[in-house]
Enzyme design. Structure first.
Site, PDB file in Angstrom:
ATOM      1  N   LYS A 278      34.924 -47.788 -62.815  1.00  0.00           N
ATOM      2  CA  LYS A 278      34.471 -49.137 -62.736  1.00  0.00           C
ATOM      3  C   LYS A 278      35.040 -49.830 -61.427  1.00  0.00           C
ATOM      4  CE  LYS A 278      35.598 -50.557 -66.860  1.00  0.00           C
ATOM      5  NZ  LYS A 278      33.845 -51.619 -67.661  1.00  0.00           N
ATOM      6  N   ARG A 352      30.696 -47.629 -77.540  1.00  0.00           N
ATOM      7  CA  ARG A 352      30.096 -47.441 -79.014  1.00  0.00           C
ATOM      8  C   ARG A 352      30.311 -45.637 -79.248  1.00  0.00           C
ATOM      9  NH1 ARG A 352      24.999 -49.329 -75.332  1.00  0.00           N
ATOM     10  NH2 ARG A 352      26.822 -50.919 -74.219  1.00  0.00           N
TER      11      ARG A 352
HETATM   12  N1  BES Z   1      35.509 -52.291 -72.094  1.00  0.00           N
HETATM   13  C1  BES Z   1      33.913 -52.655 -71.244  1.00  0.00           C
HETATM   14  C2  BES Z   1      33.692 -53.516 -71.511  1.00  0.00           C
HETATM   15  C3  BES Z   1      34.156 -54.475 -71.071  1.00  0.00           C
HETATM   16  C4  BES Z   1      33.758 -55.269 -69.593  1.00  0.00           C
HETATM   17  C5  BES Z   1      35.071 -55.978 -71.574  1.00  0.00           C
HETATM   18  C6  BES Z   1      34.680 -55.823 -68.546  1.00  0.00           C
HETATM   19  C7  BES Z   1      35.492 -56.887 -70.845  1.00  0.00           C
HETATM   20  C8  BES Z   1      34.866 -56.969 -69.520  1.00  0.00           C
HETATM   21  C9  BES Z   1      33.404 -51.417 -72.468  1.00  0.00           C
HETATM   22  O1  BES Z   1      33.621 -50.172 -72.579  1.00  0.00           O
HETATM   23  C10 BES Z   1      32.680 -51.108 -70.597  1.00  0.00           C
HETATM   24  O2  BES Z   1      33.180 -50.779 -69.376  1.00  0.00           O
HETATM   25  N2  BES Z   1      30.693 -51.792 -71.007  1.00  0.00           N
HETATM   26  C11 BES Z   1      30.371 -51.460 -69.789  1.00  0.00           C
HETATM   27  C12 BES Z   1      29.020 -51.486 -70.643  1.00  0.00           C
HETATM   28  C13 BES Z   1      27.319 -50.819 -69.463  1.00  0.00           C
HETATM   29  C14 BES Z   1      28.075 -49.609 -68.967  1.00  0.00           C
HETATM   30  C15 BES Z   1      26.362 -50.945 -70.298  1.00  0.00           C
HETATM   31  C16 BES Z   1      29.737 -53.059 -69.235  1.00  0.00           C
HETATM   32  O3  BES Z   1      29.838 -53.529 -70.738  1.00  0.00           O
HETATM   33  O4  BES Z   1      29.929 -53.223 -68.050  1.00  0.00           O
HETATM   34 MN    MN Z   2      33.995 -49.002 -70.077  1.00  0.00          MN
END
Ligand code: BES
Ligand code: MN
Ligand code: ZN
Length: 496
Positions: A278, A352
């Site tokens: 990230k 997931r």
């Molecule tokens: N924990 C995050 C989701 C999230 C992101 C919650 C920002 C709150 C704020 C999750 O694990 C994630 O990183 N999801 C990705 C999925 C994507 C790679 C398909 C996302 O939402 O960017």
């Molecule tokens: Mn994630």
């Protein structure tokens, strides 16, 4: 580590003019119309209240403090504007404004005469619940990790809800206090830093809760998960120095023959994204990526605390998502506990992966209903903002029940589609499915992924990425959706 403010609530029939309370809290509608209790105080004080009305707008949340009114026993009278909002929002905002004002005043005890208002078609028990939750929310603190111990503890010790103490209201009070305790636990677990709140810490917390409330608890270790074949969960945990845990916590408050509700909570104690790292900005907020698990522990604490007549099993897959030499790489294929294979195209879509194995594992408890709770996608924040939790379900009756419980708890959800049409976005050339479905409908494809593991169960998924915490100046866990989960379980058990 937890902190429950010592505010005590009681229900007692009182008159506002003779109540021996440090502060009597009364409502005034927009335009100056007084509530019934406020009218009594006005009469007792020979019109002093009406006279004071020019100093308060009646706008929702406005406040005015009056002292030493003639003919009134309480030293202070706090007037709260009820505004013109819908009855429910107006009541909720008024309670919160009152709590905030009591905090600033440093009041030690108060009688909250707002509770006898008629709020739409809601029963008085609804008023009681929301009064308690509103006050407890305003008085929640998380300051254990600040070294300045001079900050004074909030003074409020006693809140009287002036109603005649019928059994159903006393039940509502007990439910609300337990719910506030559970919600405070969820908040504190969320707010704790990720170096303290690790998978092992949460497992220990579940064990502590099990001792306190006589629950059954079981913690699976990495070797147990290897033996079972939880390849998806283990793929996420690979690079972390913190060992993964699968926590199972059981509360049986109803007869053994009642099939349990399984609550499955995402517990990523820190989500760096893994190799699909990230960006740095706000990455600290990924300590809240265990909020699903926090809400499961909070809800079970609440239900056990009030001895609710329900059976609930919490299933919590816990690990960190880290980069490193041993980390899962984009393109790796994992075999899940269900036997289905997953091509991991993005290691940041890890929620997931741990959930699919936990959902498969939950099936062994033969649950009546399975609800997973997860900070799953950024896309749900884009879709619904910070107001509603995303609701997905493979059973419309279940979705309706959850929505009604959510409205009742004012912990609202909005249903999203889960049509088969979305499944093709998860196609993989090399495995049974990919773990991402592209940008369009990102929350829906995440839910569609989970749906492949819950076909035989009555299942709902709550995406709480937008509602579990607040960013910015007010950064912190909200404790959602503990109120919703508790209300759902109780309505499921036939409680109103
Ligand atoms: N924990 C995050 C989701 C999230 C992101 C919650 C920002 C709150 C704020 C999750 O694990 C994630 O990183 N999801 C990705 C999925 C994507 C790679 C398909 C996302 O939402 O960017
Ligand atoms: Mn994630
Ligand atoms: Zn995550």
């Amino acid at each position: 580590m937890r902190y429950f403010p010592p505010v005590e609530f009681s229900i007692k029939a009182l008159s506002p003019e003779t109540a021996q309370a440090g502060c009597v809290v009364l409502g005034v509608h927009q335009g100056g119309e007084l509530t019934a209790a406020a009218r009594r105080v006005d009469q007792a004080s020979k019109g002093a209240l009406k006279k004071a009305l020019r100093d308060i707008s009646g706008r929702s949340g406005s406040t005015l403090l009056l002292r030493d009114l003639p003919g009134v026993a309480a030293e202070r009278v706090l007037l709260i504007g009820l505004g013109e909002k819908t009855a429910e929002a107006g009541y909720r905002d008024a309670v919160r404004a009152a709590a905030q004002a009591l905090k600033e005043l440093g009041a030690k005890d108060a009688a909250l005469f707002l509770v006898d208002m008629k709020v739409g078609s809601r029963p008085l028990s609804w008023n009681v619940r929301h009064a308690v939750l509103g006050v407890r929310d305003a008085f929640y603190r998380f300051d254990q990790l600040k070294s300045d111990k001079k900050a004074p503890a909030p003074a409020l010790a006693q809140v009287i809800l002036p109603l005649s103490p019928k059994a159903e209201l006393k039940n509502a009070l007990q439910e609300a206090v337990a719910t506030a305790d559970g919600s405070a636990l969820a908040k504190t677990l969320g707010n704790l830093p990720p170096n303290i709140c690790t998978p092992a810490y949460l497992a220990a917390e579940a064990e502590k809760m099990a001792r306190e409330f006589k629950l059954k608890v079981e913690v699976l270790e990495r070797k147990d998960m290897e033996k079972l074949g939880m390849g998806a969960l283990l793929a996420v945990a690979r690079a972390s120095h913190q060992p993964p845990k699968l926590i199972v916590l059981k509360y049986f408050g109803a007869g053994k023959n009642n099939k349990p509700i399984a609550l499955v909570g995402k517990d990523i104690t820190f989500d760096t994204g893994g190799i699909s790292l990230k960006p740095a900005g706000e990455m600290d907020e990924m300590k809240f990526d265990m909020s699903g698990a926090g809400s499961v522990l909070g809800a079970i604490r609440a239900l056990a605390g009030m001895k609710a007549p329900v059976n609930v099993i919490g299933v919590i897959p816990a690990c960190e998502n880290m980069p490193g030499g041993a980390a899962t790489k984009p393109g790796d294929i994992a075999t899940s506990l269900s036997g289905q294979t997953v091509e991991i195209l993005n290691t940041d879509a890890e929620g997931r992966l741990i959930l699919c194995d936990a959902l498969t594992y939950a099936a062994r408890f033969e649950p009546d209903t399975v609800i997973d709770i997860a900070t799953l996608t950024g896309a749900i924040v884009i879709a619904l903002g910070h107001v509603a939790t995303g609701l997905f379900a493979n059973d419309q009756k279940l979705a309706d029940e959850i929505r009604d419980a959510a409205d009742d708890a004012w912990d609202r959800v909005w249903q999203m589609p889960l049509w088969e049409d979305y499944q093709e976005q998860l196609r993989s050339n090399f495995a049974d499915m990919a773990n991402i479905g592209g940008r369009p409908g990102g929350s829906i494809t995440a839910a569609s992924f989970l749906a492949r593991f819950t076909r035989k169960m009555r299942w709902a998924h709550l995406d709480i990425a937008g509602t579990a915490w607040k960013s910015g100046r007010e950064k912190g866990s909200t404790g959602r959706p503990v109120p919703l989960l508790v209300r759902y379980a109780l309505r499921h058990a036939g409680r109103k």
